[in-house]
Design a protein around this motif. Sequence first.
Motif, PDB file in Angstrom:
ATOM      1  N   ASN A 253      -3.524  15.320   8.908  1.00 13.11           N
ATOM      2  CA  ASN A 253      -3.153  16.287   9.948  1.00 13.11           C
ATOM      3  C   ASN A 253      -2.321  15.603  11.034  1.00 13.11           C
ATOM      4  O   ASN A 253      -1.303  16.138  11.485  1.00 13.11           O
ATOM      5  N   VAL A 254      -2.748  14.404  11.449  1.00 14.82           N
ATOM      6  CA  VAL A 254      -2.006  13.652  12.468  1.00 14.82           C
ATOM      7  C   VAL A 254      -0.612  13.307  11.961  1.00 14.82           C
ATOM      8  O   VAL A 254       0.395  13.494  12.666  1.00 14.82           O
ATOM      9  N   LEU A 255      -0.534  12.797  10.735  1.00 18.35           N
ATOM     10  CA  LEU A 255       0.760  12.401  10.171  1.00 18.35           C
ATOM     11  C   LEU A 255       1.699  13.594  10.049  1.00 18.35           C
ATOM     12  O   LEU A 255       2.879  13.507  10.416  1.00 18.35           O
ATOM     13  N   THR A 256       1.195  14.707   9.559  1.00 19.38           N
ATOM     14  CA  THR A 256       2.026  15.903   9.392  1.00 19.38           C
ATOM     15  C   THR A 256       2.553  16.391  10.740  1.00 19.38           C
ATOM     16  O   THR A 256       3.734  16.735  10.877  1.00 19.38           O
ATOM     17  N   LYS A 257       1.687  16.422  11.722  1.00 16.08           N
ATOM     18  CA  LYS A 257       2.109  16.835  13.068  1.00 16.08           C
ATOM     19  C   LYS A 257       3.172  15.878  13.611  1.00 16.08           C
ATOM     20  O   LYS A 257       4.177  16.310  14.192  1.00 16.08           O
ATOM     21  N   TYR A 258       2.964  14.581  13.420  1.00 17.27           N
ATOM     22  CA  TYR A 258       3.925  13.577  13.889  1.00 17.27           C
ATOM     23  C   TYR A 258       5.285  13.770  13.223  1.00 17.27           C
ATOM     24  O   TYR A 258       6.331  13.788  13.898  1.00 17.27           O
ATOM     25  N   VAL A 259       5.298  13.933  11.909  1.00 17.72           N
ATOM     26  CA  VAL A 259       6.558  14.083  11.180  1.00 17.72           C
ATOM     27  C   VAL A 259       7.270  15.361  11.615  1.00 17.72           C
ATOM     28  O   VAL A 259       8.496  15.387  11.770  1.00 17.72           O
ATOM     29  N   GLY A 260       6.505  16.437  11.834  1.00 17.69           N
ATOM     30  CA  GLY A 260       7.113  17.676  12.313  1.00 17.69           C
ATOM     31  C   GLY A 260       7.680  17.535  13.710  1.00 17.69           C
ATOM     32  O   GLY A 260       8.769  18.051  14.009  1.00 17.69           O
ATOM     33  N   GLU A 261       6.948  16.867  14.584  1.00 19.54           N
ATOM     34  CA  GLU A 261       7.433  16.647  15.954  1.00 19.54           C
ATOM     35  C   GLU A 261       8.729  15.841  15.966  1.00 19.54           C
ATOM     36  O   GLU A 261       9.622  16.090  16.783  1.00 19.54           O
ATOM     37  N   GLN A 262       8.830  14.873  15.078  1.00 14.16           N
ATOM     38  CA  GLN A 262      10.006  14.000  15.036  1.00 14.16           C
ATOM     39  C   GLN A 262      11.224  14.688  14.430  1.00 14.16           C
ATOM     40  O   GLN A 262      12.362  14.367  14.774  1.00 14.16           O
ATOM     41  N   GLY A 263      10.981  15.624  13.521  1.00 15.72           N
ATOM     42  CA  GLY A 263      12.094  16.331  12.896  1.00 15.72           C
ATOM     43  C   GLY A 263      13.054  15.389  12.191  1.00 15.72           C
ATOM     44  O   GLY A 263      12.658  14.453  11.499  1.00 15.72           O
ATOM     45  N   ALA A 264      14.353  15.617  12.394  1.00 12.58           N
ATOM     46  CA  ALA A 264      15.383  14.804  11.738  1.00 12.58           C
ATOM     47  C   ALA A 264      15.416  13.376  12.261  1.00 12.58           C
ATOM     48  O   ALA A 264      16.000  12.495  11.628  1.00 12.58           O
ATOM     49  N   ALA A 265      14.796  13.122  13.408  1.00 12.04           N
ATOM     50  CA  ALA A 265      14.795  11.773  13.992  1.00 12.04           C
ATOM     51  C   ALA A 265      13.613  10.927  13.503  1.00 12.04           C
ATOM     52  O   ALA A 265      13.422   9.817  14.005  1.00 12.04           O
ATOM     53  N   CYS A 266      12.843  11.430  12.557  1.00 12.48           N
ATOM     54  CA  CYS A 266      11.652  10.711  12.111  1.00 12.48           C
ATOM     55  C   CYS A 266      12.026   9.336  11.549  1.00 12.48           C
ATOM     56  O   CYS A 266      12.909   9.229  10.694  1.00 12.48           O
ATOM     57  N   PRO A 267      11.371   8.272  11.998  1.00 14.66           N
ATOM     58  CA  PRO A 267      11.696   6.927  11.519  1.00 14.66           C
ATOM     59  C   PRO A 267      11.162   6.628  10.126  1.00 14.66           C
ATOM     60  O   PRO A 267      11.507   5.599   9.546  1.00 14.66           O
ATOM     61  N   LEU A 268      10.322   7.497   9.584  1.00 15.83           N
ATOM     62  CA  LEU A 268       9.798   7.303   8.233  1.00 15.83           C
ATOM     63  C   LEU A 268      10.786   7.848   7.211  1.00 15.83           C
ATOM     64  O   LEU A 268      11.446   8.858   7.440  1.00 15.83           O
ATOM     65  N   ARG A 269      10.884   7.179   6.056  1.00 15.70           N
ATOM     66  CA  ARG A 269      11.741   7.682   4.986  1.00 15.70           C
ATOM     67  C   ARG A 269      11.112   8.895   4.297  1.00 15.70           C
ATOM     68  O   ARG A 269      11.824   9.745   3.748  1.00 15.70           O
ATOM     69  N   ALA A 270       9.786   8.943   4.269  1.00 20.72           N
ATOM     70  CA  ALA A 270       9.062  10.034   3.623  1.00 20.72           C
ATOM     71  C   ALA A 270       7.625   9.977   4.110  1.00 20.72           C
ATOM     72  O   ALA A 270       7.214   9.046   4.819  1.00 20.72           O
ATOM     73  N   ALA A 271       6.852  10.998   3.718  1.00 20.54           N
ATOM     74  CA  ALA A 271       5.448  11.037   4.104  1.00 20.54           C
ATOM     75  C   ALA A 271       4.634  11.675   2.981  1.00 20.54           C
ATOM     76  O   ALA A 271       5.134  12.525   2.237  1.00 20.54           O
ATOM     77  N   VAL A 272       3.368  11.247   2.876  1.00 21.95           N
ATOM     78  CA  VAL A 272       2.431  11.797   1.903  1.00 21.95           C
ATOM     79  C   VAL A 272       1.175  12.223   2.651  1.00 21.95           C
ATOM     80  O   VAL A 272       0.546  11.408   3.335  1.00 21.95           O
ATOM     81  N   SER A 273       0.816  13.485   2.510  1.00 28.16           N
ATOM     82  CA  SER A 273      -0.364  14.056   3.159  1.00 28.16           C
ATOM     83  C   SER A 273      -1.416  14.330   2.094  1.00 28.16           C
ATOM     84  O   SER A 273      -1.145  15.051   1.131  1.00 28.16           O
ATOM     85  N   VAL A 274      -2.613  13.768   2.249  1.00 31.82           N
ATOM     86  CA  VAL A 274      -3.664  13.893   1.236  1.00 31.82           C
ATOM     87  C   VAL A 274      -4.862  14.633   1.826  1.00 31.82           C
ATOM     88  O   VAL A 274      -5.425  14.201   2.836  1.00 31.82           O
ATOM     89  N   CYS A 275      -5.244  15.727   1.201  1.00 31.64           N
ATOM     90  CA  CYS A 275      -6.409  16.512   1.630  1.00 31.64           C
ATOM     91  C   CYS A 275      -6.318  16.888   3.105  1.00 31.64           C
ATOM     92  O   CYS A 275      -7.263  16.712   3.883  1.00 31.64           O
ATOM     93  N   ASN A 276      -5.181  17.427   3.477  1.00 30.51           N
ATOM     94  CA  ASN A 276      -4.919  17.852   4.850  1.00 30.51           C
ATOM     95  C   ASN A 276      -5.680  19.152   5.135  1.00 30.51           C
ATOM     96  O   ASN A 276      -5.613  20.092   4.344  1.00 30.51           O
ATOM     97  N   PRO A 277      -6.387  19.238   6.263  1.00 30.79           N
ATOM     98  CA  PRO A 277      -7.047  20.509   6.598  1.00 30.79           C
ATOM     99  C   PRO A 277      -6.063  21.607   6.989  1.00 30.79           C
ATOM    100  O   PRO A 277      -6.389  22.793   6.882  1.00 30.79           O
ATOM    101  N   TYR A 278      -4.886  21.254   7.503  1.00 28.49           N
ATOM    102  CA  TYR A 278      -3.834  22.176   7.928  1.00 28.49           C
ATOM    103  C   TYR A 278      -4.251  23.074   9.087  1.00 28.49           C
ATOM    104  O   TYR A 278      -3.528  23.209  10.056  1.00 28.49           O
ATOM    105  N   ASP A 279      -5.404  23.688   8.982  1.00 31.44           N
ATOM    106  CA  ASP A 279      -5.921  24.600  10.005  1.00 31.44           C
ATOM    107  C   ASP A 279      -7.295  24.082  10.421  1.00 31.44           C
ATOM    108  O   ASP A 279      -8.271  24.222   9.694  1.00 31.44           O
ATOM    109  N   LEU A 280      -7.364  23.446  11.596  1.00 35.85           N
ATOM    110  CA  LEU A 280      -8.610  22.813  12.024  1.00 35.85           C
ATOM    111  C   LEU A 280      -9.716  23.833  12.262  1.00 35.85           C
ATOM    112  O   LEU A 280     -10.889  23.543  12.045  1.00 35.85           O
TER     113      LEU A 280
END
Length: 393
Positions: free
Chosen positions: A209-236
């Motif tokens: 959840n933290v990683l997904t939120k971070y990648v979304g916040e960063q948008g096109a400026a994200c410093p990561l090449r990619a991301a993998v989300s495992v067993c994300n709750p999505y809706d807390l």
Amino acid sequence: MLSNPLVAAGLFAVGGAAISRRRTIDRSAVELVHAPQTAAVGSGGDSLRDLVATSCPSLCGRFVPAAALPTADLQTCYNGARERLARLALVEYERELIATADGGTIGLDWSPPFARMPEGARPVVVLLHGLSGGSQEAYVQLTARHLTAAPYRFRAVVVNYRGCAGVPLTTHTLYNGGHTGDYGAAVAHIQRRLPGAPLIGVGYSLGANVLTKYVGEQGAACPLRAAVSVCNPYDLEASSRAIERPTLRNRYLYEPAMLFGLLRLVRRHRKMMDTGPVRLDHDALAKATTIREFDELVTARAFGYKSSTDYYTQNSSAQFLPRIRIPFLAISALDDPVCPPEAIPRDAFLANPHLVLAATQFGGHLGFHESLSETWLPRPIGEFCAAVFERSP
């Protein structure tokens, strides 16, 4: 859109609906959900869909749970049982403590240690653990071992939250499911220490959840090449409701175990937490029986949210999926007892060309055990990371 093994089994997409040409479907096949046209990955021109189809055989195949672990509960609980009974020590780490701008401390566990893999431009996978966990968790160690071994030999680094896994708490607050600042600080530090090294983020459960939120916040400026989300709750909020359902496994297994880990952190760091402007009600906290009560008494108050519901609403990662602009793989089990499948925002995966969802029918929460000694999860993570790194400019 559904693709690969399900298409081969007779499924095809028509107007977003899946139509079956056969009455029987292999329930062990991995279901892939993505936009009709996915975005290009790197400089090679391959689309995200093509990358998965050509370079990620585990995502285009099947996951069959171990015969000894046929249920979601057994799959879920085996991680903890294996770690505790066998005192799992699969990975050698080198710890580095870094300071945040507000005086907090984050623990980075590097593998292999730098004495065995000197600093350089080798690809790095940045792992983020789940609720009150750390680099010692079985699912983290198994993935780190896989990524750092042949044929990949990537560098892995686990970001341990404030106060977790032996990291000292140097501020009056711990962390929460939407606190992306610490992860961003860790990524920036890694970039400074290893300039030129490409990075991919992998998050598990609350860390997803933290990683997904971070990648979304960063948008096109994200410093990561990619991301993998495992067993994300999505809706807390939905996840909280799922573990509050009046079932025996929730009442005597999941909620007590999760709450115990959180309360243990507060007990361990009570002296430092009590130095802050918010005075915690430790008597009420001692009587808490649900994660929601903990979030009302600690998380919401410490971080200035109006309530647990306000905290859940603002930090649920599903709302950040439309803003992601890097290749993003999400892996979820549809029998996950902690992160309910109805909370998976399939529409977001169908709409955003940078996303692909891989859903298995079985696996529980962070389980995915094929046998008592083998787990399926590190394989698709390794294949996806290798494919993205290979296409990185």
